[in-house]
Design an enzyme around this catalytic site. Sequence first.
Site, PDB file in Angstrom:
ATOM      1  N   GLY A  12       0.790  -1.237   0.000  1.00 48.85           N
ATOM      2  CA  GLY A  12       0.000   0.000   0.000  1.00 48.85           C
ATOM      3  C   GLY A  12       0.815   1.276   0.000  1.00 48.85           C
ATOM      4  O   GLY A  12       0.295   2.332   0.372  1.00 48.85           O
ATOM      5  N   SER A  13       2.069   1.208  -0.446  1.00 46.50           N
ATOM      6  CA  SER A  13       2.860   2.447  -0.424  1.00 46.50           C
ATOM      7  C   SER A  13       2.305   3.477  -1.409  1.00 46.50           C
ATOM      8  O   SER A  13       2.350   4.678  -1.150  1.00 46.50           O
ATOM      9  CB  SER A  13       4.346   2.176  -0.689  1.00 46.50           C
ATOM     10  OG  SER A  13       4.563   1.764  -2.008  1.00 46.50           O
ATOM     11  N   ASN A  14       1.755   3.015  -2.523  1.00 48.40           N
ATOM     12  CA  ASN A  14       1.119   3.965  -3.449  1.00 48.40           C
ATOM     13  C   ASN A  14      -0.109   4.610  -2.819  1.00 48.40           C
ATOM     14  O   ASN A  14      -0.356   5.803  -3.002  1.00 48.40           O
ATOM     15  CB  ASN A  14       0.715   3.259  -4.752  1.00 48.40           C
ATOM     16  CG  ASN A  14       1.850   3.234  -5.754  1.00 48.40           C
ATOM     17  OD1 ASN A  14       2.168   4.253  -6.362  1.00 48.40           O
ATOM     18  ND2 ASN A  14       2.480   2.090  -5.897  1.00 48.40           N
ATOM     19  N   LEU A  84      -4.648  -7.273  -6.559  1.00 45.83           N
ATOM     20  CA  LEU A  84      -4.316  -8.408  -7.412  1.00 45.83           C
ATOM     21  C   LEU A  84      -5.486  -9.307  -7.790  1.00 45.83           C
ATOM     22  O   LEU A  84      -5.335 -10.227  -8.590  1.00 45.83           O
ATOM     23  CB  LEU A  84      -3.205  -9.237  -6.751  1.00 45.83           C
ATOM     24  CG  LEU A  84      -1.946  -8.418  -6.428  1.00 45.83           C
ATOM     25  CD1 LEU A  84      -0.884  -9.302  -5.795  1.00 45.83           C
ATOM     26  CD2 LEU A  84      -1.392  -7.707  -7.660  1.00 45.83           C
ATOM     27  N   ASN A 101      -6.137   1.416 -12.936  1.00 45.18           N
ATOM     28  CA  ASN A 101      -5.121   0.524 -12.359  1.00 45.18           C
ATOM     29  C   ASN A 101      -3.736   1.043 -12.713  1.00 45.18           C
ATOM     30  O   ASN A 101      -3.542   1.669 -13.755  1.00 45.18           O
ATOM     31  CB  ASN A 101      -5.285  -0.886 -12.930  1.00 45.18           C
ATOM     32  CG  ASN A 101      -4.263  -1.860 -12.375  1.00 45.18           C
ATOM     33  OD1 ASN A 101      -4.019  -1.912 -11.165  1.00 45.18           O
ATOM     34  ND2 ASN A 101      -3.630  -2.635 -13.248  1.00 45.18           N
ATOM     35  N   HIS A 103       0.119  -0.397 -13.403  1.00 45.20           N
ATOM     36  CA  HIS A 103       0.882  -1.624 -13.657  1.00 45.20           C
ATOM     37  C   HIS A 103       2.364  -1.253 -13.726  1.00 45.20           C
ATOM     38  O   HIS A 103       2.719  -0.278 -14.392  1.00 45.20           O
ATOM     39  CB  HIS A 103       0.423  -2.278 -14.963  1.00 45.20           C
ATOM     40  CG  HIS A 103       1.062  -3.605 -15.177  1.00 45.20           C
ATOM     41  ND1 HIS A 103       0.647  -4.743 -14.523  1.00 45.20           N
ATOM     42  CD2 HIS A 103       2.133  -3.968 -15.920  1.00 45.20           C
ATOM     43  CE1 HIS A 103       1.424  -5.758 -14.879  1.00 45.20           C
ATOM     44  NE2 HIS A 103       2.332  -5.306 -15.718  1.00 45.20           N
ATOM     45  N   ASP A 144      -5.073  -6.221 -17.353  1.00 43.00           N
ATOM     46  CA  ASP A 144      -4.081  -5.316 -17.962  1.00 43.00           C
ATOM     47  C   ASP A 144      -4.352  -4.973 -19.424  1.00 43.00           C
ATOM     48  O   ASP A 144      -3.424  -4.638 -20.161  1.00 43.00           O
ATOM     49  CB  ASP A 144      -2.660  -5.913 -17.845  1.00 43.00           C
ATOM     50  CG  ASP A 144      -2.273  -6.163 -16.395  1.00 43.00           C
ATOM     51  OD1 ASP A 144      -2.749  -5.414 -15.524  1.00 43.00           O
ATOM     52  OD2 ASP A 144      -1.503  -7.105 -16.148  1.00 43.00           O
ATOM     53  N   GLU A 173       5.930   5.759 -10.054  1.00 43.06           N
ATOM     54  CA  GLU A 173       4.554   5.616  -9.552  1.00 43.06           C
ATOM     55  C   GLU A 173       4.213   6.748  -8.585  1.00 43.06           C
ATOM     56  O   GLU A 173       3.154   7.369  -8.684  1.00 43.06           O
ATOM     57  CB  GLU A 173       4.390   4.257  -8.859  1.00 43.06           C
ATOM     58  CG  GLU A 173       4.508   3.102  -9.839  1.00 43.06           C
ATOM     59  CD  GLU A 173       4.236   1.734  -9.222  1.00 43.06           C
ATOM     60  OE1 GLU A 173       3.745   0.867  -9.951  1.00 43.06           O
ATOM     61  OE2 GLU A 173       4.523   1.527  -8.032  1.00 43.06           O
TER      62      GLU A 173
HETATM   63  C1  GAR Z   1       3.064  -1.415  -7.519  1.00 40.19           C
HETATM   64  O1  GAR Z   1       4.353  -1.400  -8.084  1.00 40.19           O
HETATM   65  C2  GAR Z   1       2.026  -1.627  -8.582  1.00 40.19           C
HETATM   66  O2  GAR Z   1       2.375  -1.078  -9.828  1.00 40.19           O
HETATM   67  C3  GAR Z   1       1.990  -3.128  -8.672  1.00 40.19           C
HETATM   68  O3  GAR Z   1       2.093  -3.574  -7.351  1.00 40.19           O
HETATM   69  C4  GAR Z   1       2.895  -2.642  -6.625  1.00 40.19           C
HETATM   70  C5  GAR Z   1       2.200  -2.321  -5.322  1.00 40.19           C
HETATM   71  O4  GAR Z   1       3.046  -1.603  -4.489  1.00 40.19           O
HETATM   72  N1  GAR Z   1       0.787  -3.592  -9.308  1.00 40.19           N
HETATM   73  C6  GAR Z   1       0.727  -4.715 -10.019  1.00 40.19           C
HETATM   74  O5  GAR Z   1       1.680  -5.452 -10.167  1.00 40.19           O
HETATM   75  C7  GAR Z   1      -0.625  -4.992 -10.647  1.00 40.19           C
HETATM   76  N2  GAR Z   1      -0.525  -6.009 -11.654  1.00 40.19           N
HETATM   77  P1  GAR Z   1       2.454  -0.858  -3.206  1.00 40.19           P
HETATM   78  O6  GAR Z   1       1.502  -1.855  -2.527  1.00 40.19           O
HETATM   79  O7  GAR Z   1       3.630  -0.552  -2.359  1.00 40.19           O
HETATM   80  O8  GAR Z   1       1.717   0.360  -3.687  1.00 40.19           O
END
Ligand code: GAR
Length: 197
Positions: A12-14, A84, A101, A103, A144, A173
């Site tokens: 969940g850092s994003n 996911l 989303n 990616h 995707d 991101e």
């Molecule tokens: C992110 O890099 C995102 O792009 C990726 O998961 C990571 C989650 O990081 N998403 C996918 O791979 C979707 N297919 P986070 O939980 O630290 O935000």
Amino acid sequence: MKNIALLASGSGSNIENIVCYFRDDARLHFPFIISNKQDAYVHERAKKLRIPSFLYNKDSFENGEVLAFLLENRIDFIVLAGFLLKVPLNIIQAYPYKIINIHPALLPKFGGKGMYGSRVHEAVVANRETESGITIHYVNENYDEGQVIFQAKCKVFPTDTPEDVAAKVHELEYRYFPEVIADVCLGDSPSKQHFST
Ligand code: GAR
């Protein structure tokens, strides 16, 4: 004001970055976070951010329970950040061009079922790619494959490890996802495309 649901399955850092970015912006409201994983670190972040987080399993997504919750809470847009589970048709049909989303690669490369998180960066390095990046796209019924809204690239050097690529991609991101969310959720043209290098 737009109400945005945040969905995540992992760290969940994003999500934290998005919430902090819009903290003083009254135009966007993030009433809760939804995760399909009980042990996802995003629940800890939610506590810190003082946003409620809810756990919904695959069945609740598929049987319409999550959709009912989104509608009850007048959610306008859904943002997936490391979420996911495949978004079921009931939600996609209720939110056309309203689900976004991110990616961690340059789609259509390195996308599809099973391609997520570190697996993507491992595949990029194994394939000796010279660049990678991020793709922000609308979500449709296939993994995707929804319309691309935005891409940004980074270089990949022969000496880069998957962790190095992951760090560069995360940086992109954090830098671009909030801006693109603002653009999509507050702009008047839902299908415009941007490309950045
Ligand atoms: C992110 O890099 C995102 O792009 C990726 O998961 C990571 C989650 O990081 N998403 C996918 O791979 C979707 N297919 P986070 O939980 O630290 O935000």
